[in-house]
Design an enzyme around this catalytic site. Structure first.
Site, PDB file in Angstrom:
ATOM      1  N   CYS A 129     -31.815  69.953 203.449  1.00 57.42           N
ATOM      2  CA  CYS A 129     -31.939  69.569 204.856  1.00 57.42           C
ATOM      3  C   CYS A 129     -32.061  70.800 205.762  1.00 57.42           C
ATOM      4  O   CYS A 129     -32.865  70.818 206.686  1.00 57.42           O
ATOM      5  CB  CYS A 129     -30.707  68.788 205.308  1.00 57.42           C
ATOM      6  SG  CYS A 129     -30.191  67.507 204.164  1.00 57.42           S
ATOM      7  N   ASP A 130     -31.261  71.817 205.510  1.00 51.73           N
ATOM      8  CA  ASP A 130     -31.103  72.877 206.504  1.00 51.73           C
ATOM      9  C   ASP A 130     -31.603  74.253 206.062  1.00 51.73           C
ATOM     10  O   ASP A 130     -31.605  75.188 206.870  1.00 51.73           O
ATOM     11  CB  ASP A 130     -29.622  72.985 206.901  1.00 51.73           C
ATOM     12  CG  ASP A 130     -29.147  71.711 207.588  1.00 51.73           C
ATOM     13  OD1 ASP A 130     -29.991  71.033 208.201  1.00 51.73           O
ATOM     14  OD2 ASP A 130     -27.952  71.387 207.500  1.00 51.73           O
ATOM     15  N   CYS A 188     -25.996  70.900 203.066  1.00 53.88           N
ATOM     16  CA  CYS A 188     -27.234  70.349 202.505  1.00 53.88           C
ATOM     17  C   CYS A 188     -28.371  71.368 202.616  1.00 53.88           C
ATOM     18  O   CYS A 188     -28.965  71.531 203.689  1.00 53.88           O
ATOM     19  CB  CYS A 188     -27.591  69.048 203.223  1.00 53.88           C
ATOM     20  SG  CYS A 188     -29.139  68.318 202.647  1.00 53.88           S
TER      21      CYS A 188
HETATM   22  C1  LIG Z   1     -24.422  68.269 206.968  1.00 54.18           C
HETATM   23  C2  LIG Z   1     -25.465  67.318 206.484  1.00 54.18           C
HETATM   24  C3  LIG Z   1     -26.771  67.449 206.947  1.00 54.18           C
HETATM   25  C4  LIG Z   1     -27.750  66.555 206.506  1.00 54.18           C
HETATM   26  N1  LIG Z   1     -29.012  66.707 206.972  1.00 54.18           N
HETATM   27  C5  LIG Z   1     -29.985  65.873 206.540  1.00 54.18           C
HETATM   28  C6  LIG Z   1     -31.339  66.021 206.987  1.00 54.18           C
HETATM   29  O1  LIG Z   1     -31.646  66.921 207.787  1.00 54.18           O
HETATM   30  N2  LIG Z   1     -32.260  65.159 206.503  1.00 54.18           N
HETATM   31  C7  LIG Z   1     -31.954  64.171 205.590  1.00 54.18           C
HETATM   32  O2  LIG Z   1     -32.833  63.401 205.203  1.00 54.18           O
HETATM   33  N3  LIG Z   1     -30.688  64.015 205.145  1.00 54.18           N
HETATM   34  C8  LIG Z   1     -29.714  64.841 205.583  1.00 54.18           C
HETATM   35  N4  LIG Z   1     -28.437  64.708 205.108  1.00 54.18           N
HETATM   36  C9  LIG Z   1     -28.168  63.667 204.108  1.00 54.18           C
HETATM   37  C10 LIG Z   1     -28.094  62.287 204.767  1.00 54.18           C
HETATM   38  O3  LIG Z   1     -27.231  62.355 205.885  1.00 54.18           O
HETATM   39  C11 LIG Z   1     -27.603  61.238 203.785  1.00 54.18           C
HETATM   40  O4  LIG Z   1     -28.412  61.250 202.626  1.00 54.18           O
HETATM   41  C12 LIG Z   1     -27.652  59.847 204.398  1.00 54.18           C
HETATM   42  O5  LIG Z   1     -26.912  59.804 205.608  1.00 54.18           O
HETATM   43  C13 LIG Z   1     -27.090  58.796 203.438  1.00 54.18           C
HETATM   44  O6  LIG Z   1     -27.132  57.564 204.084  1.00 54.18           O
HETATM   45  P1  LIG Z   1     -26.208  56.334 203.651  1.00 54.18           P
HETATM   46  O7  LIG Z   1     -26.560  55.240 204.592  1.00 54.18           O
HETATM   47  O8  LIG Z   1     -26.354  56.083 202.206  1.00 54.18           O
HETATM   48  O9  LIG Z   1     -24.700  56.783 203.865  1.00 54.18           O
HETATM   49  P2  LIG Z   1     -23.918  57.560 205.005  1.00 54.18           P
HETATM   50  O10 LIG Z   1     -24.810  58.264 205.946  1.00 54.18           O
HETATM   51  O11 LIG Z   1     -22.886  58.339 204.276  1.00 54.18           O
HETATM   52  O12 LIG Z   1     -23.207  56.372 205.833  1.00 54.18           O
HETATM   53  C14 LIG Z   1     -22.219  55.563 205.285  1.00 54.18           C
HETATM   54  C15 LIG Z   1     -21.415  54.929 206.392  1.00 54.18           C
HETATM   55  O13 LIG Z   1     -20.562  53.929 205.826  1.00 54.18           O
HETATM   56  C16 LIG Z   1     -19.288  54.010 206.439  1.00 54.18           C
HETATM   57  N5  LIG Z   1     -18.247  53.452 205.578  1.00 54.18           N
HETATM   58  C17 LIG Z   1     -17.645  54.029 204.508  1.00 54.18           C
HETATM   59  N6  LIG Z   1     -16.685  53.218 204.028  1.00 54.18           N
HETATM   60  C18 LIG Z   1     -16.701  52.105 204.800  1.00 54.18           C
HETATM   61  C19 LIG Z   1     -15.921  50.905 204.836  1.00 54.18           C
HETATM   62  N7  LIG Z   1     -14.936  50.693 203.955  1.00 54.18           N
HETATM   63  N8  LIG Z   1     -16.192  49.972 205.777  1.00 54.18           N
HETATM   64  C20 LIG Z   1     -17.203  50.175 206.673  1.00 54.18           C
HETATM   65  N9  LIG Z   1     -17.955  51.298 206.706  1.00 54.18           N
HETATM   66  C21 LIG Z   1     -17.697  52.250 205.782  1.00 54.18           C
HETATM   67  C22 LIG Z   1     -19.093  55.508 206.677  1.00 54.18           C
HETATM   68  O14 LIG Z   1     -18.092  55.717 207.672  1.00 54.18           O
HETATM   69  C23 LIG Z   1     -20.496  55.896 207.150  1.00 54.18           C
HETATM   70  O15 LIG Z   1     -20.602  55.710 208.538  1.00 54.18           O
HETATM   71  C24 LIG Z   1     -27.422  65.542 205.561  1.00 54.18           C
HETATM   72  C25 LIG Z   1     -26.108  65.408 205.115  1.00 54.18           C
HETATM   73  C26 LIG Z   1     -25.139  66.278 205.567  1.00 54.18           C
HETATM   74  C27 LIG Z   1     -23.713  66.109 205.090  1.00 54.18           C
END
Ligand SMILES: Cc1cc2nc3c(=O)[nH]c(=O)nc-3n(C[C@H](O)[C@H](O)[C@H](O)COP(=O)(O)OP(=O)(O)OC[C@H]3O[C@@H](n4cnc5c(N)ncnc54)[C@H](O)[C@@H]3O)c2cc1C
Length: 333
Positions: A153-154, A150
């Site tokens: 982010c980084d 990302c």
């Molecule tokens: C390496 C990296 C660094 C990042 N750094 C930043 C940063 O510094 N700042 C920032 O704002 N954003 C950052 N991001 C982006 C940020 O992490 C995401 O935009 C954010 O986490 C998305 O949130 P979400 O709740 O939509 O999904 P996610 O964080 O993807 O969470 C989804 C969850 O649902 C669970 N899940 C999936 N399928 C199922 C199922 N069937 N049953 C139950 N649970 C399930 C998954 O296991 C997961 O725990 C980064 C991303 C990455 C990959």
């Protein structure tokens, strides 16, 4: 257009029980846990199916410096534990298991965790997306220590450093162009002899003095003990092995939305992301969507959290409109 599913006879305003909830939330990243916080404070007594790998993508990163409210920054796992504690404080039930099957064809909606059946009057889908990685042992070891997926982010951590971006599509080109704001040099490593990205992005990359492109290159090892120091590259045509000095590696080979569970139940776009209608609607009344599972544009913790808030408010209003929630329980958010 939204589909209205008639309630089944047995579903007329069922009470919250261990296996039946007014609201179930699938996923426990910033979107799911923010939805849980809002729903719990609205007396919806939500259940969160947090997943076998709970708390989302921020669990695999170290410093988060752009989540508002933390002027010194915060570690990703620590931030997500705070999200979890805050949702739990208001009575959210959290189960660290994957939902393995759903049936949104009738109300109440049905969800399975293995053989265990649950039901809910409304559901918020917040299963996020997974960054695709190269699959190298060294990549896993150095993730958050020079290896990232990302740039938004980084990128800031790589001021005046030499970095590489892996990928040949628009995402890789975008990430590379963004990273030129910080890095002294950005090398794009492309497995083939051409980009897949749009012409305009390619032209911008070719014209940028800080960007260099290496064709037919595959990263076969990331070198460094504590942080990234160099990349071992193998030429996909000749097999020649070279070393590229670099202090950072951004893997930009795509994301996979976690939507396999919803195939045949909810509408997906051609990339597998959930389609939304009217901000958080899934197309089925009572099923709402939040976060990266539909959002391939912003992909940030703060936007996912904002989405979770919107989905919880929409779910509460919808439940109220169909008579599942007493007006008196409608809350001050
Ligand atoms: C390496 C990296 C660094 C990042 N750094 C930043 C940063 O510094 N700042 C920032 O704002 N954003 C950052 N991001 C982006 C940020 O992490 C995401 O935009 C954010 O986490 C998305 O949130 P979400 O709740 O939509 O999904 P996610 O964080 O993807 O969470 C989804 C969850 O649902 C669970 N899940 C999936 N399928 C199922 C199922 N069937 N049953 C139950 N649970 C399930 C998954 O296991 C997961 O725990 C980064 C991303 C990455 C990959």
């Amino acid at each position: 257009m939204t589909a209205t599913i008639p309630p089944t006879e047995s579903s007329a305003a069922p009470q919250t029980t261990e296996r039946h909830r007014k609201l179930a939330i699938i996923g426990s990243g910033p979107a799911g846990l923010t939805a849980a916080l809002y729903a719990a404070r609205a007396n919806l007594e939500p259940i969160v199916f947090a997943g076998n790998v709970p708390l989302g993508q921020l669990m695999i990163t170290s410093d988060v410096e752009n989540y508002p409210g933390f002027p010194q920054g915060i570690q990703g796992p620590e931030l997500m534990q705070l999200f979890r504690d805050q949702a739990a404080r208001f009575g959210t039930t959290i189960i660290d298991r994957d939902v393995t099957r759903v049936d949104f064809g009738q109300r109440p909606f049905r969800l399975w965790v293995g053989d265990e059946e649950h039901s809910a009057d409304a559901v918020i889908v917040a299963t996020g997306a997974s960054a695709l990685w190269l699959g190298l042992e060294s990549e896993e070891r150095l993730r958050g220590r020079g290896v990232s997926a990302c740039a938004t982010c980084d990128g800031f951590f790589f001021r005046d450093r030499e970095i590489a971006v892996v990928g040949g599509g628009d995402t890789a080109l975008e990430e590379a162009l963004f990273l030129t704001r910080f890095a002294s040099k950005v090398t794009i490593l492309v497995r083939r002899d051409q980009f897949r990205g749009s012409k305009i992005m390619q032209e911008r990359a070719f014209a940028h003095p800080k960007i260099e492109v290496q064709w037919n290159k595959s990263v076969t090892e990331i070198q460094g003990e504590q942080t990234v120091e160099a990349l071992r590259l193998t030429d996909t045509e000749s097999g020649e092995v070279t070393t590229l000095p670099a202090q950072g590696l951004f893997v930009a080979i795509g994301y996979k939305p976690n939507t396999d569970l919803f195939v045949g139940q909810l509408e997906l776009d051609d990339r597998g992301y959930l389609r939304v209608v009217d901000e958080t609607g899934s197309g089925i009344d009572g099923v709402f969507v939040a976060g990266d599972v539909h959002d391939h544009r912003y992909r940030q913790a703060v936007t996912a959290a904002g989405d979770g808030c919107k989905a919880a408010i929409d779910a509460e209003r919808w439940l109220e409109s169909v008579g599942e929630v007493e007006l008196a329980t409608a809350t001050n958010w």
